[in-house]
Design an enzyme around this catalytic site. Structure first.
Site, PDB file in Angstrom:
ATOM      1  N   ASP A  80       0.917  -0.982  -0.054  1.00  0.00           N
ATOM      2  CA  ASP A  80       0.070  -0.023  -0.033  1.00  0.00           C
ATOM      3  C   ASP A  80       0.930   1.299  -0.028  1.00  0.00           C
ATOM      4  OD1 ASP A  80      -2.381   1.497   0.564  1.00  0.00           O
ATOM      5  OD2 ASP A  80      -3.399  -0.020   1.453  1.00  0.00           O
ATOM      6  N   ASP A 112      -2.960   4.902  -2.464  1.00  0.00           N
ATOM      7  CA  ASP A 112      -3.833   5.336  -1.676  1.00  0.00           C
ATOM      8  C   ASP A 112      -4.167   6.791  -1.990  1.00  0.00           C
ATOM      9  OD1 ASP A 112      -5.184   4.950   1.230  1.00  0.00           O
ATOM     10  OD2 ASP A 112      -4.243   6.968   1.334  1.00  0.00           O
ATOM     11  N   ASP A 149     -12.391   0.066   3.859  1.00  0.00           N
ATOM     12  CA  ASP A 149     -13.244   1.131   3.901  1.00  0.00           C
ATOM     13  C   ASP A 149     -14.699   1.015   3.627  1.00  0.00           C
ATOM     14  OD1 ASP A 149     -10.979   2.640   4.307  1.00  0.00           O
ATOM     15  OD2 ASP A 149     -10.604   3.002   2.305  1.00  0.00           O
TER      16      ASP A 149
HETATM   17  C1  GLC Z   1      -7.693   5.452   1.837  1.00  0.00           C
HETATM   18  C2  GLC Z   1      -7.583   4.651   2.552  1.00  0.00           C
HETATM   19  C3  GLC Z   1      -8.390   4.904   3.992  1.00  0.00           C
HETATM   20  C4  GLC Z   1      -7.579   5.840   4.519  1.00  0.00           C
HETATM   21  C5  GLC Z   1      -7.640   7.269   3.563  1.00  0.00           C
HETATM   22  C6  GLC Z   1      -6.405   8.191   3.917  1.00  0.00           C
HETATM   23  O1  GLC Z   1      -9.154   5.969   1.273  1.00  0.00           O
HETATM   24  O2  GLC Z   1      -8.144   3.561   1.937  1.00  0.00           O
HETATM   25  O3  GLC Z   1      -8.340   3.692   4.911  1.00  0.00           O
HETATM   26  O4  GLC Z   1      -8.127   6.220   5.689  1.00  0.00           O
HETATM   27  O5  GLC Z   1      -6.997   6.845   2.419  1.00  0.00           O
HETATM   28  O6  GLC Z   1      -5.026   7.550   3.985  1.00  0.00           O
END
Ligand code: GLC
Length: 541
Positions: free
Chosen positions: A98, A199, A316
């Protein structure tokens, strides 16, 4: 399009905090993932997308990184990480990292430096602005409630945070920042990782002063630079998280000629139960016809100029079987229905941990059970705005992120085999019935449906390459499509309803060639077909 390994792949997302704890501290870890690789191999997946495992104070569970080149202490060490990559490779499983580079943690050394003074060499790594009329520079809002600007007493300036105030946004206009990101990515590529899930990558081209956040003018230039400077030299998968993407935008990212990403996650289909223009908490019922139109549009719109990702779930999103299926009476039927419908489409499927055994949303009765910063902040904001606790908890139960973050349900023992200690987040009380062990004992389980779907994709080019066509002449609750490749045609049918429904489609005749189904079914007669609640199948015609 030249064939790539990720076009025939199925990816499995691991949320490390909740996957497997190996040392009894109640938090999942890398050694735990290594212990479970055999299970993932049995499922048949090609790669693991590993949610962040880097050093982090966990304001947003690892999406707030304080050191990109170190492992979170609770998860293990860099040696464990190397071992995970190595052991996964033995089983032909790649590890996709990630990549969280829109922002860092406020504990990252760059931000600590940046906060020291206006003339610190790292000041320009982040987005600092003077107040306007004694207030925040503009009305940009954080995804996690409130203003996106945080005032810093010491320097009299504000810094930008599109997420929590402990996740300051990096300033991508600063070339040094981009170079740091490329160096860090190359560090991981040198370790042999299989790619990156990026992300909120659509935000890195932001122009805060114009309140432009997503799809900024330099976004694609940055991604082309990234491709050239980092992963372009490696045979890896890259997938961007792009909330507002339309098919036209998705082509910009994923057209192979443009040298950007392999594919993006689009979120149109998982936003269909949200009232337009409002927040994700403001719900409306799903219209199956809208889902057919949206998924169908994505199936055909990219043509050869891009590639789709396919998913219902992630860390999420709420669990699909609870969200749009039926997690009680038709639990197994509806879980398999979603699997069959999605996995026979064109694109690269992503399975979120526990989806393959039909894990459900957790029933929250009090905010104290919630860890997720997004839900907690929303709770307080809405309470202050006059909503009742009941109303807020109702929306958290439907859409909250912790629904998908409860520990993996491995068996029917206390704490579901996830930990011998006290789990960081409650285990779903239904783990006694819904768990991996029970699935592996039952040849008809949801797990084996997923296993079969993965095998079908590996063995049948029609699943990977076939053309897609929506069948429109059916009742609202029936989602039916064709895949065509060379002289073959497969028909996929899914009933979204709890009611039986009849179809009369004489053009498709009768078929005894059932590829997969979630009810006992050895033949299909389209002249007169009665579909059971949540029935789904694929047949050759
Ligand atoms: C993305 C991730 C989420 C996180 C956000 C900020 O949407 O999937 O879990 O809170 O980014 O990094």
């Amino acid at each position: 399009m030249k064939m790539k390994w990720w076009q025939t792949a199925v990816i499995y997302q691991v949320y490390p905090r909740s996957f497997q704890d190996s040392d009894g501290d109640g938090v999942g870890d890398l050694k735990g993932i290594i212990e479970r690789l055999g299970y993932l191999e049995q499922l048949g997946i090609t790669a693991i997308w590993l949610s962040p495992v880097y050093q982090s104070p966990n304001d947003d569970n690892g999406y707030d990184i304080s050191d990109y080149q170190a492992i979170m202490t609770e998860f293990g060490t860099m040696d464990d990480m190397d071992e995970l990559i190595k052991q996964a490779k033995v089983r032909n499983i790649k590890i996709i990292m990630d990549l969280v580079v829109n922002h860092t943690s406020d504990e990252h050394k760059w931000f600590i430096e940046s906060s020291k003074s206006k003339d610190n060499p790292y000041r320009d790594y982040y987005v600092w602005r003077d107040p306007v009329n004694g207030e925040a520079p503009n009305s940009l809002r954080s995804t996690f409630s409130g203003s996106a600007w945080q005032y810093d007493e010491a320097s009299g300036q504000y810094f930008l945070h599109l997420f929590s105030k402990r996740q300051p946004d990096l300033n991508w206009e600063n070339e040094k920042v981009r170079q740091e990101v490329w160096d860090m990515m190359n560090f991981w590529l040198d370790k042999g990782v299989g790619g990156f899930r990026m992300d909120v990558i659509d935000l890195v081209g932001k122009i805060p002063d114009e309140e432009i956040t997503g799809n900024g003018p330099k976004l694609h230039e940055y991604l082309q630079d990234m491709h050239r400077e980092t992963f372009g030299k490696h045979d890896v998968l890259t997938v961007g998280e792009t909330w507002g993407a339309t098919p036209e935008i998705a082509k910009l990212y994923s057209d192979p000629k443009r040298n950007e990403l392999s594919m993006v996650f689009q979120f149109e289909h998982v936003s269909l139960d949200q009232i337009e223009g409002r927040e994700k908490w403001d719900l409306k019922p799903l219209q199956v016809s809208e889902l057919k139109n949206i998924l169908g549009k994505w199936q055909t719109a990219l043509g050869n100029e891009g590639w789709n990702s396919l998913f219902w779930n992630n860390h999420d999103l709420p669990r699909i079987v609870s969200r749009w299926g039926n997690d009680s009476t038709y639990h197994a039927e509806s879980a398999k229905m979603f699997a069959i419908l999605l996995h026979l489409m064109k694109g690269t499927p992503y399975i979120y941990q526990g989806e393959e055994i039909g894990m459900t949303n957790y029933p929250v009765s009090d905010i104290s059970e919630i860890n997720d910063i997004e839900s907690v902040n929303m709770y307080h904001e809405r309470l202050a705005n006059g909503y009742t606790k009941e109303e807020i908890l109702a929306s958290i139960n439907v859409k909250g992120r912790d629904n998908a973050r409860t520990p993996m349900q491995w068996d029917d023992t206390e704490n579901s085999g996830f930990t011998t200690g006290i789990p960081w987040l409650h285990v779903n009380p239904n783990s006694r019935e819904i768990n991996v062990a029970a699935n592996l004992e039952n040849p008809n389980s949801i797990f084996f449906c997923y296993q079969k779907l993965i095998k079908l994709r590996k063995e049948n080019p029609i699943v990977v390459w076939g053309d897609y066509e929506l069948v429109t002449d059916v009742p609202e609750q029936v989602f039916m499509y064709l895949r065509r490749y060379e002289d073959q045609t497969w028909v996929v049918v899914a009933n979204f309803g709890e009611e039986k429904v009849s179809l009369e489609l004489p053009d498709f005749g009768q078929s005894d060639d059932v590829i997969i189904s979630n009810y006992e079914r050895s033949s299909v007669n389209f002249n007169q077909l009665a579909l059971n609640p949540y029935e789904a199948f694929a047949v050759k015609v």
